[in-house]
Design an enzyme around this catalytic site. Structure first.
Site, PDB file in Angstrom:
ATOM      1  CD  GLU A 148      20.894  37.326  11.752  1.00 55.58           C
ATOM      2  OE1 GLU A 148      20.133  37.564  12.724  1.00 55.58           O
ATOM      3  OE2 GLU A 148      20.323  36.945  10.559  1.00 55.58           O
ATOM      4  CG  LEU A 150      22.580  39.010   8.257  1.00 54.61           C
ATOM      5  CD1 LEU A 150      23.345  39.759   7.171  1.00 54.61           C
ATOM      6  CD2 LEU A 150      21.427  40.135   8.992  1.00 54.61           C
ATOM      7  NE  ARG A 151      20.725  34.503   1.739  1.00 53.95           N
ATOM      8  CZ  ARG A 151      19.621  34.264   0.702  1.00 53.95           C
ATOM      9  NH1 ARG A 151      20.139  33.649  -0.240  1.00 53.95           N
ATOM     10  NH2 ARG A 151      18.500  34.711   1.153  1.00 53.95           N
ATOM     11  CG  PHE A 253      26.653  28.544  -1.627  1.00 57.42           C
ATOM     12  CD1 PHE A 253      25.574  29.386  -1.653  1.00 57.42           C
ATOM     13  CD2 PHE A 253      27.708  28.961  -1.047  1.00 57.42           C
ATOM     14  CE1 PHE A 253      25.417  30.591  -1.291  1.00 57.42           C
ATOM     15  CE2 PHE A 253      27.679  30.259  -0.456  1.00 57.42           C
ATOM     16  CZ  PHE A 253      26.714  31.063  -0.363  1.00 57.42           C
ATOM     17  N   GLY A 261      34.436  35.721  -0.920  1.00 57.91           N
ATOM     18  CA  GLY A 261      35.057  36.937  -0.326  1.00 57.91           C
ATOM     19  C   GLY A 261      34.030  37.373   0.844  1.00 57.91           C
ATOM     20  CB  CYS A 264      30.784  36.252   6.840  1.00 61.27           C
ATOM     21  SG  CYS A 264      29.589  37.337   7.514  1.00 61.27           S
TER      22      CYS A 264
HETATM   23  C1  UDX Z   1      27.687  34.408   4.251  1.00 62.74           C
HETATM   24  C2  UDX Z   1      26.514  33.433   4.596  1.00 62.74           C
HETATM   25  O1  UDX Z   1      25.727  33.071   3.169  1.00 62.74           O
HETATM   26  C3  UDX Z   1      25.630  33.756   5.769  1.00 62.74           C
HETATM   27  O2  UDX Z   1      24.690  32.963   5.979  1.00 62.74           O
HETATM   28  C4  UDX Z   1      26.361  34.247   6.827  1.00 62.74           C
HETATM   29  O3  UDX Z   1      25.608  34.729   7.896  1.00 62.74           O
HETATM   30  C5  UDX Z   1      27.415  35.347   6.370  1.00 62.74           C
HETATM   31  O4  UDX Z   1      28.150  34.848   5.242  1.00 62.74           O
HETATM   32  P1  UDX Z   1      27.579  36.654   2.664  1.00 62.74           P
HETATM   33  O5  UDX Z   1      28.936  36.921   3.110  1.00 62.74           O
HETATM   34  O6  UDX Z   1      26.600  37.745   2.717  1.00 62.74           O
HETATM   35  O7  UDX Z   1      26.834  35.517   3.594  1.00 62.74           O
HETATM   36  O8  UDX Z   1      27.582  36.331   1.274  1.00 62.74           O
HETATM   37  P2  UDX Z   1      27.131  34.858   0.286  1.00 62.74           P
HETATM   38  O9  UDX Z   1      26.025  35.262  -0.569  1.00 62.74           O
HETATM   39  O10 UDX Z   1      27.073  33.705   1.242  1.00 62.74           O
HETATM   40  O11 UDX Z   1      28.354  34.664  -0.797  1.00 62.74           O
HETATM   41  C6  UDX Z   1      29.561  34.573  -0.134  1.00 62.74           C
HETATM   42  C7  UDX Z   1      30.824  34.794  -1.192  1.00 62.74           C
HETATM   43  O12 UDX Z   1      30.885  33.240  -1.776  1.00 62.74           O
HETATM   44  C8  UDX Z   1      30.343  35.831  -2.098  1.00 62.74           C
HETATM   45  O13 UDX Z   1      31.877  36.332  -2.459  1.00 62.74           O
HETATM   46  C9  UDX Z   1      29.948  35.002  -3.530  1.00 62.74           C
HETATM   47  O14 UDX Z   1      30.428  35.655  -4.537  1.00 62.74           O
HETATM   48  C10 UDX Z   1      30.722  33.688  -3.462  1.00 62.74           C
HETATM   49  N1  UDX Z   1      29.880  32.509  -3.877  1.00 62.74           N
HETATM   50  C11 UDX Z   1      28.639  32.289  -3.531  1.00 62.74           C
HETATM   51  C12 UDX Z   1      30.609  31.778  -4.966  1.00 62.74           C
HETATM   52  O15 UDX Z   1      31.465  32.243  -5.281  1.00 62.74           O
HETATM   53  N2  UDX Z   1      29.879  30.913  -5.452  1.00 62.74           N
HETATM   54  C13 UDX Z   1      28.563  30.469  -4.949  1.00 62.74           C
HETATM   55  O16 UDX Z   1      28.115  29.432  -5.491  1.00 62.74           O
HETATM   56  C14 UDX Z   1      28.220  31.116  -4.028  1.00 62.74           C
END
Ligand code: UDX
Length: 437
Positions: A148, A150-151, A253, A261, A264
């Protein structure tokens, strides 16, 4: 299709509700009675946009039910395992006890022809191990691995409209059967031309951790550049824009700031390192150690920057922290950079007030020592320094003039590079950010 979903956390609850939305007859199972009670009346036990509506619709239609009794899965043809694989206490490896317990619990209720589908993020090799177990203890059933992606915050959309589907299945007729069943379940997204990759177990398991490792690497790469920007007076946001125009790199990203954080990315890259070590391939992912270290350094840097802006000492200083969730549109505080920084500042003697639109309850549970409020107005009242650490829309839209009238000192630290420095400085604020002059 009659399906069961074992584990109703962020992943399972969303998956169950979305499968009912796709027209299937779904039974969700969890050991947590309070969670099941909430879900049964269509209430989401955590904040996820769009989920309450789907739960209500599913429950009202009769196609979505929840139970604490695993025996109720009998009659379902496909069983999704959606339980957590948290980091083990004091180790890098994933804790597999919930996955193993789910499989163990399912065994007596499986019938010939049933397909068990793993969705949890697991160390590579787990599927083969579970498949062996099913072959001896539930003959005639099949295991598939269907990771999976999902975000949180976009979980409903990501589940109903995934950007790809990955099926890890065994060779031969069993694999064919599992593929057919999954195709029926995902008929809607497949009709929308969602790419589908059918592969072996190990590849399916690795796809998930490889994807998360890549995303973590992208974030830490730009944060490493931010460290260099801090030394040279360069601006990391412009740097990201400029390299992001190369479509081989892409701008997504590459938002520099306090780093990643959540439930995941941090634990998945650590579990990946642990598993690679067991396989004798630790060198292949040794770089992830550095990715993790860069990420952790951002939090330390934020505390140092706060001290600098506080003229060398944070002791007794009133500091407002905007944001507790690990990212906006979520109430999840697992490994939250924002909450971590808030807790470090408080430990070092600052008078910290944290605010978040959704994560207050979770923040209080994890850090009962912190002063936490849902009202940002209350948090900034009399603050000498304001830290924006989770980029909720309401904080991005704060007006420097209005905020200026509420605080005791016009000093703001933008931990997510989302404010316009020109506008804030013009309003008389000291503006500092990670990776920007
Ligand atoms: C992530 C993956 O995106 C997803 O595909 C996987 O299934 C689970 O882990 P999620 O943990 O919901 O999902 O959050 P995501 O939106 O990916 O962000 C992760 C972290 O990275 C957040 O703390 C966010 O603030 C940080 N982030 C993201 C950054 O610091 N910079 C960015 O450019 C993008």
């Amino acid at each position: 299709m009659r399906i069961s979903v074992i584990g109703c956390g962020y992943l399972g609850a969303v998956h169950a509700a979305c499968m009912a939305k796709l027209g299937h007859d779904v039974i969700g199972v969890d050991v947590d009675a309070a969670k099941i009670d909430a879900l049964s009346v269509g209430r989401a036990p955590f904040y996820e946009p769009g989920l309450p509506e789907l739960l209500k619709e599913g429950v009202a239609s009769g196609r979505l039910r929840f139970t604490t009794d695993l025996a109720d899965v009998a009659g379902a043809e496909v069983h999704f395992v959606c339980v957590g694989t948290p980091q083990r206490q004091g180790e890098y490896a994933a804790d597999m006890r919930y996955v193993d317990a789910a499989v163990e619990g399912l065994l007596p209720h499986l019938s010939v022809g049933d397909v068990v589908v793993g969705k949890s993020t697991v160390p590579v090799g787990t599927a083969a191990r579970i498949a062996d177990r099913l072959a001896t203890e539930a003959p005639g059933t099949t295991l598939a691995w269907n990771p999976e992606f999902l975000r949180e915050g976009f979980a409903v959309k990501d589940t109903l409209h995934p950007d790809r589907l990955v099926y890890g299945v065994p060779q031969g007729d069993q694999g064919e059967h599992a593929r057919t069943q999954l195709d029926v379940i995902y008929a809607d997204p497949l009709a929308q031309h969602t790419p589908r990759i059918v592969t072996d177990y190990a590849t399916a398991e690795l796809v998930k951790v490889a994807a998360n490792s890549f995303l973590a690497t992208k974030i830490s790469f730009i944060n490493a550049m931010a460290e260099l920007c801090e030394e040279t007076g360069a601006d990391v946001t412009q740097l990201a824009d400029a390299i992001g125009h190369d479509d081989r790199i892409g701008r997504k990203f590459l938002n520099a700031g306090l780093g990643f954080g959540g439930g995941c990315l941090p634990k998945d890259i650590r579990a990946f390192m642990a598993r690679a070590g067991e396989l004798g391939a630790d060198q292949a992912v040794a770089f992830l150690k550095e990715i993790d270290a860069i990420n952790e350094r951002r939090r330390v840097r934020m505390v140092d920057l706060t001290r600098q802006v506080a003229d060398g000492s944070i002791t007794g200083k009133r500091i407002a922290v905007l944001g507790a969730a690990f990212k906006p549109n979520s109430d999840d505080v697992r490994d939250s950079p924002a909450l971590d920084v808030a807790a470090q500042l408080a430990r070092q003697g600052a008078d910290v007030v944290v605010t978040d639109p959704e994560a207050v309850e979770n923040a209080r549970r994890v850090h009962p020592e912190l002063n936490v409020t849902t009202s940002w107005e209350e948090a900034v009242e009399g603050a000498e320094i304001v830290l924006l650490l989770t980029e909720w829309q309401v904080y991005r839209e704060l007006d420097p003039e209005e905020l200026g009238a509420r605080v005791a000192g016009k000093r703001i630290l933008d931990g997510r590079n989302v404010l316009d420095p020109v506008q804030w400085r013009a309003a008389g604020w000291v503006y500092r950010a990670l990776g920007r002059p």
